[in-house]
Design an enzyme around this catalytic site. Structure first.
Site, mmCIF file in Angstrom:
data_model
loop_
_atom_site.group_PDB
_atom_site.id
_atom_site.type_symbol
_atom_site.label_atom_id
_atom_site.label_comp_id
_atom_site.label_asym_id
_atom_site.label_seq_id
_atom_site.Cartn_x
_atom_site.Cartn_y
_atom_site.Cartn_z
ATOM 1 N N SER A 1 0.832 -1.207 0.000
ATOM 2 C CA SER A 1 0.000 0.000 0.000
ATOM 3 C C SER A 1 0.867 1.258 0.000
ATOM 4 O O SER A 1 1.981 1.272 0.523
ATOM 5 C CB SER A 1 -0.902 0.027 1.242
ATOM 6 O OG SER A 1 -1.793 -1.050 1.239
HETATM 7 N N1 SAH Z 1 -1.258 -4.557 3.875
HETATM 8 C C1 SAH Z 1 -0.557 -4.891 2.665
HETATM 9 C C2 SAH Z 1 -1.409 -4.576 1.454
HETATM 10 C C3 SAH Z 1 -1.211 -5.594 0.393
HETATM 11 S S1 SAH Z 1 -2.321 -5.503 -0.965
HETATM 12 C C4 SAH Z 1 0.788 -4.197 2.601
HETATM 13 O O1 SAH Z 1 1.021 -3.249 3.364
HETATM 14 O O2 SAH Z 1 1.634 -4.613 1.810
HETATM 15 C C5 SAH Z 1 -3.702 -6.424 -0.376
HETATM 16 C C6 SAH Z 1 -3.481 -7.867 -0.039
HETATM 17 O O3 SAH Z 1 -4.757 -8.428 0.252
HETATM 18 C C7 SAH Z 1 -2.884 -8.722 -1.151
HETATM 19 O O4 SAH Z 1 -1.709 -9.335 -0.697
HETATM 20 C C8 SAH Z 1 -3.991 -9.749 -1.458
HETATM 21 O O5 SAH Z 1 -3.493 -11.028 -1.816
HETATM 22 C C9 SAH Z 1 -4.743 -9.790 -0.149
HETATM 23 N N2 SAH Z 1 -6.132 -10.277 -0.238
HETATM 24 C C10 SAH Z 1 -7.039 -10.087 -1.228
HETATM 25 N N3 SAH Z 1 -8.199 -10.702 -0.942
HETATM 26 C C11 SAH Z 1 -8.031 -11.315 0.271
HETATM 27 C C12 SAH Z 1 -8.858 -12.140 1.092
HETATM 28 N N4 SAH Z 1 -10.124 -12.467 0.752
HETATM 29 N N5 SAH Z 1 -8.339 -12.587 2.255
HETATM 30 C C13 SAH Z 1 -7.067 -12.280 2.643
HETATM 31 N N6 SAH Z 1 -6.242 -11.528 1.900
HETATM 32 C C14 SAH Z 1 -6.711 -11.045 0.718
#
Ligand code: SAH
Length: 217
Positions: free
Chosen positions: A67
């Protein structure tokens, strides 16, 4: 883990904190933590110096992104964390948001649905000595065994408010969730005011990768 945190990185972090201030982040504790957590550790090594402290989202593999720092700061501020706050995070991704929450003093449970990212990030968080508990699973289902949570943060774009997650939130608890499909989501704060009641407040547009359902485990 022996991390390399050079003067260059530290200087870039200071600049990033200034940028976030200019963009309207006022929470001093959040800014202090952003100034402290080495975001480059959560990046692929090749990109360390170039992009880690730009205020942008960036690919982390498996089609996902870390993010944008502004978004991390904004969501963390809305959560209102103090020492010992029990937080469920949906979307572990790179682990950067998890690290920020841990540094704020939260006790973090985090769920990721991409196995590759889950395995890599769980190890990294452990190596960085964070006591966050990382799980492979589906964020729509949450993690009932450790409920109720004081706070829930969703770091992917949710098509709707997952009912299970509202159930796992304490009464009086706060959930920060980007709501909407496609490229734009509305950052939404949900306060659970009673067993079956919530209050919603909206905070403008952000952009997230989608929260996906129906994966085989
Ligand atoms: N908090 C993270 C954001 C990563 S992007 C950071 O700081 O890097 C969002 C993430 O949510 C991705 O890795 C994606 O695989 C995950 N995601 C998407 N749908 C999801 C679900 N249903 N359950 C758990 N994770 C999920």
């Amino acid at each position: 883990m022996n991390i390399e945190d050079t003067f260059l990185h530290q200087g870039q972090r200071k600049k990033l904190v200034l940028t976030l201030r200019e963009k309207g982040i006022e929470n001093e504790e959040v800014l202090e933590v952003i100034g402290k957590v080495p975001r480059h550790i959560y990046f692929d090594k090749v990109f360390h110096n170039k992009f880690a402290y730009e205020d942008v989202a960036f690919p982390i593999g498996a089609g996902q992104t870390i993010s944008q720092p502004y978004t991390v700061a904004f969501q963390t501020d809305l959560l209102q964390i103090s020492k010992g706050t029990k937080v469920l995070e949906i979307g572990t991704g790179s682990g950067y948001q998890t690290a920020v929450l841990c540094e704020m003093g939260a006790k973090v449970y985090t769920i990721e649905r991409q196995r590759e990212l889950f395995v890599k990030t769980k190890r990294l968080l452990h190596d960085m000595n964070y006591r966050a508990q990382a799980f492979f699973g589906d964020g729509f289902i949450g993690k009932d065994v450790f409920a109720p949570y004081d706070r829930i943060i969703i770091t992917c774009g949710a098509p709707h408010i997952p009912e299970e997650l509202v159930k796992q939130l304490k009464i009086g608890g706060r959930m920060v969730i980007p709501l909407g499909e496609g490229n734009k989501q509305i950052m939404t704060l949900i306060v659970k005011t009673g067993e079956n009641t919530i209050e919603k407040t909206e905070f403008g547009e952000f952009s997230f990768v989608p929260m996906l359902m129906n994966k085989q485990y």
